[in-house]
Design an enzyme around this catalytic site. Structure first.
Site, PDB file in Angstrom:
ATOM      1  N   ARG A  21     -36.004  52.040 -55.777  1.00 27.15           N
ATOM      2  CA  ARG A  21     -36.951  53.383 -54.677  1.00 27.15           C
ATOM      3  C   ARG A  21     -38.344  52.356 -53.604  1.00 27.15           C
ATOM      4  O   ARG A  21     -39.384  51.891 -54.588  1.00 27.15           O
ATOM      5  CB  ARG A  21     -37.984  53.969 -55.465  1.00 27.15           C
ATOM      6  CG  ARG A  21     -36.404  54.616 -56.721  1.00 27.15           C
ATOM      7  CD  ARG A  21     -36.098  55.686 -55.535  1.00 27.15           C
ATOM      8  NE  ARG A  21     -35.003  56.648 -56.609  1.00 27.15           N
ATOM      9  CZ  ARG A  21     -34.021  56.227 -56.607  1.00 27.15           C
ATOM     10  NH1 ARG A  21     -33.165  54.960 -56.030  1.00 27.15           N
ATOM     11  NH2 ARG A  21     -32.761  56.607 -57.777  1.00 27.15           N
ATOM     12  N   GLU A  22     -38.157  52.689 -52.581  1.00 29.32           N
ATOM     13  CA  GLU A  22     -39.356  52.246 -51.864  1.00 29.32           C
ATOM     14  C   GLU A  22     -40.073  53.087 -51.385  1.00 29.32           C
ATOM     15  O   GLU A  22     -39.842  54.405 -51.482  1.00 29.32           O
ATOM     16  CB  GLU A  22     -38.821  52.245 -50.381  1.00 29.32           C
ATOM     17  CG  GLU A  22     -38.618  50.816 -49.787  1.00 29.32           C
ATOM     18  CD  GLU A  22     -37.666  50.594 -48.382  1.00 29.32           C
ATOM     19  OE1 GLU A  22     -37.900  51.386 -47.505  1.00 29.32           O
ATOM     20  OE2 GLU A  22     -37.136  49.608 -48.348  1.00 29.32           O
ATOM     21  N   ARG A  52     -50.807  63.519 -32.647  1.00 24.89           N
ATOM     22  CA  ARG A  52     -51.082  62.385 -33.562  1.00 24.89           C
ATOM     23  C   ARG A  52     -49.424  61.658 -32.759  1.00 24.89           C
ATOM     24  O   ARG A  52     -48.603  62.541 -32.560  1.00 24.89           O
ATOM     25  CB  ARG A  52     -50.274  63.598 -34.924  1.00 24.89           C
ATOM     26  CG  ARG A  52     -51.056  64.588 -34.918  1.00 24.89           C
ATOM     27  CD  ARG A  52     -52.524  63.793 -35.854  1.00 24.89           C
ATOM     28  NE  ARG A  52     -53.084  64.472 -36.840  1.00 24.89           N
ATOM     29  CZ  ARG A  52     -54.263  63.823 -37.283  1.00 24.89           C
ATOM     30  NH1 ARG A  52     -54.379  62.476 -37.813  1.00 24.89           N
ATOM     31  NH2 ARG A  52     -54.604  64.185 -38.241  1.00 24.89           N
ATOM     32  N   ALA A  70     -58.956  67.460 -41.738  1.00 18.85           N
ATOM     33  CA  ALA A  70     -58.887  66.730 -42.782  1.00 18.85           C
ATOM     34  C   ALA A  70     -58.797  65.167 -42.993  1.00 18.85           C
ATOM     35  O   ALA A  70     -59.175  64.941 -41.687  1.00 18.85           O
ATOM     36  CB  ALA A  70     -56.846  66.716 -43.251  1.00 18.85           C
ATOM     37  N   GLU A 128     -65.325  65.327 -43.688  1.00 15.64           N
ATOM     38  CA  GLU A 128     -64.363  65.738 -43.186  1.00 15.64           C
ATOM     39  C   GLU A 128     -64.626  66.957 -42.503  1.00 15.64           C
ATOM     40  O   GLU A 128     -64.677  66.765 -40.139  1.00 15.64           O
ATOM     41  CB  GLU A 128     -63.032  65.539 -43.695  1.00 15.64           C
ATOM     42  CG  GLU A 128     -62.418  64.154 -43.600  1.00 15.64           C
ATOM     43  CD  GLU A 128     -62.608  63.083 -42.686  1.00 15.64           C
ATOM     44  OE1 GLU A 128     -62.157  63.764 -41.375  1.00 15.64           O
ATOM     45  OE2 GLU A 128     -63.019  61.820 -43.069  1.00 15.64           O
ATOM     46  N   GLU A 166     -64.808  66.453 -37.733  1.00  8.64           N
ATOM     47  CA  GLU A 166     -64.481  67.360 -36.950  1.00  8.64           C
ATOM     48  C   GLU A 166     -64.894  68.273 -36.162  1.00  8.64           C
ATOM     49  O   GLU A 166     -63.706  68.446 -35.214  1.00  8.64           O
ATOM     50  CB  GLU A 166     -62.594  66.955 -37.993  1.00  8.64           C
ATOM     51  CG  GLU A 166     -62.178  65.954 -38.207  1.00  8.64           C
ATOM     52  CD  GLU A 166     -60.715  66.238 -39.004  1.00  8.64           C
ATOM     53  OE1 GLU A 166     -60.683  67.395 -38.838  1.00  8.64           O
ATOM     54  OE2 GLU A 166     -60.382  64.721 -39.237  1.00  8.64           O
ATOM     55  N   PRO A 187     -43.445  63.596 -52.594  1.00  8.00           N
ATOM     56  CA  PRO A 187     -43.363  62.514 -53.645  1.00  8.00           C
ATOM     57  C   PRO A 187     -41.216  62.376 -53.621  1.00  8.00           C
ATOM     58  O   PRO A 187     -41.394  61.379 -54.366  1.00  8.00           O
ATOM     59  CB  PRO A 187     -43.070  63.865 -54.575  1.00  8.00           C
ATOM     60  CG  PRO A 187     -43.022  65.073 -53.883  1.00  8.00           C
ATOM     61  CD  PRO A 187     -43.425  65.095 -52.377  1.00  8.00           C
ATOM     62  N   GLY A 188     -41.045  61.887 -52.619  1.00  5.67           N
ATOM     63  CA  GLY A 188     -39.752  61.115 -52.819  1.00  5.67           C
ATOM     64  C   GLY A 188     -39.953  59.741 -52.044  1.00  5.67           C
ATOM     65  O   GLY A 188     -38.730  59.753 -52.568  1.00  5.67           O
ATOM     66  N   GLU A 247     -48.957  60.146 -51.729  1.00  4.86           N
ATOM     67  CA  GLU A 247     -50.078  60.602 -50.918  1.00  4.86           C
ATOM     68  C   GLU A 247     -50.222  62.173 -51.752  1.00  4.86           C
ATOM     69  O   GLU A 247     -49.245  62.194 -51.876  1.00  4.86           O
ATOM     70  CB  GLU A 247     -50.091  60.741 -49.557  1.00  4.86           C
ATOM     71  CG  GLU A 247     -51.443  61.228 -49.360  1.00  4.86           C
ATOM     72  CD  GLU A 247     -50.931  62.457 -47.205  1.00  4.86           C
ATOM     73  OE1 GLU A 247     -51.865  62.351 -47.270  1.00  4.86           O
ATOM     74  OE2 GLU A 247     -50.159  61.953 -47.304  1.00  4.86           O
ATOM     75  N   GLU A 294     -60.639  59.279 -32.390  1.00  4.39           N
ATOM     76  CA  GLU A 294     -60.515  60.576 -32.262  1.00  4.39           C
ATOM     77  C   GLU A 294     -60.468  61.576 -31.385  1.00  4.39           C
ATOM     78  O   GLU A 294     -62.003  61.381 -31.112  1.00  4.39           O
ATOM     79  CB  GLU A 294     -60.930  61.363 -33.543  1.00  4.39           C
ATOM     80  CG  GLU A 294     -59.778  59.870 -34.507  1.00  4.39           C
ATOM     81  CD  GLU A 294     -60.406  61.566 -36.608  1.00  4.39           C
ATOM     82  OE1 GLU A 294     -59.762  61.623 -37.090  1.00  4.39           O
ATOM     83  OE2 GLU A 294     -61.346  61.870 -36.121  1.00  4.39           O
TER      84      GLU A 294
END
Length: 162
Positions: free
Chosen positions: A21-22, A48, A60, A76, A80, A98-99, A103, A125
Site C-alpha cells: 500500500r502506498e 489550485r 484552511a 489561518e 487568509e 484514507p485510501g 491527512e 497565494e
C-alpha cells in the site's frame, strides 16, 4: 517533498497474502467554518494547481510540527481572510482520503467574526475573500461551483445544525 512524503507499506491481508500500500504522509490541517452575525459563511477563492482551477473553499491550512490545531485555525483565518473570531468550537476531525493518505483535517466553527490587521496570505497565494449566505452556498454545491470536499462537509454540517 516539502509538504508530503510517500512511503510503501507491506501488509498482510486477511487471507494471509502479502500486499503493498502506498501512503501519502501529511502533517494534518485545519479548516474553519467562519460565520458572521447574519450566518453568512466566509469563503476564499483561489487557484489550485492539482485541480487546475479557481476553487471556492472555507479557510484552511497545514499544521506546523507540534502545533495545536486551534492555534493553527486562528492563524489561518486571520492570514487568509483578515478576520478574527470571538467564539471558537471544534466540530470534529476527519480523514480526507484514507485510501491512500493519512491527512486529518480538524474542523472548527468560528463565530462573532470581525476584521483585524493581518499579515496576509503567503507571498505565492492570491486569495479573494467573500461572504455567502448558507442557502446560496448550498446552491453553489448543487451547481458544482463548490467542489472542495472539506468545504462541502462544512457547509452541509452547518445546514444540519443551524
Amino acid at each position: 517533498g516539502r509538504i508530503i512524503n510517500v512511503r510503501q507499506d507491506q501488509v498482510c491481508t486477511d487471507e494471509g497474502d502479502i500486499a503493498f500500500r502506498e501512503v501519502v504522509e501529511h502533517p494534518g490541517a485545519v479548516a474553519v467554518m467562519a460565520l458572521d452575525d447574519e450566518n453568512k459563511i466566509v469563503l476564499v477563492r483561489q487557484y489550485r494547481q492539482p485541480a487546475k482551477a479557481v476553487l471556492y473553499e472555507i479557510p484552511a491550512g497545514k499544521l506546523e510540527p507540534n502545533e495545536d490545531p486551534l492555534v493553527c485555525a486562528k492563524r489561518e483565518l486571520l492570514e487568509e481572510t483578515s478576520f478574527k473570531a470571538e467564539r471558537w468550537e471544534k466540530v470534529f476531525s476527519f480523514y480526507t482520503s484514507p485510501g491512500f493518505c493519512d491527512e486529518v483535517i480538524h474542523l472548527f466553527k468560528a463565530q462573532k467574526i470581525r476584521q483585524a490587521p493581518s499579515p496576509g496570505p503567503d507571498p505565492d497565494e492570491i486569495i479573494e475573500t467573500i461572504k455567502v449566505p448558507l442557502g446560496k452556498a448550498a446552491l453553489m454545491i448543487e451547481k458544482g461551483e463548490i467542489v472542495d470536499g472539506k468545504s462541502i462537509i462544512a457547509i452541509q454540517n452547518l445546514l444540519i445544525h443551524i
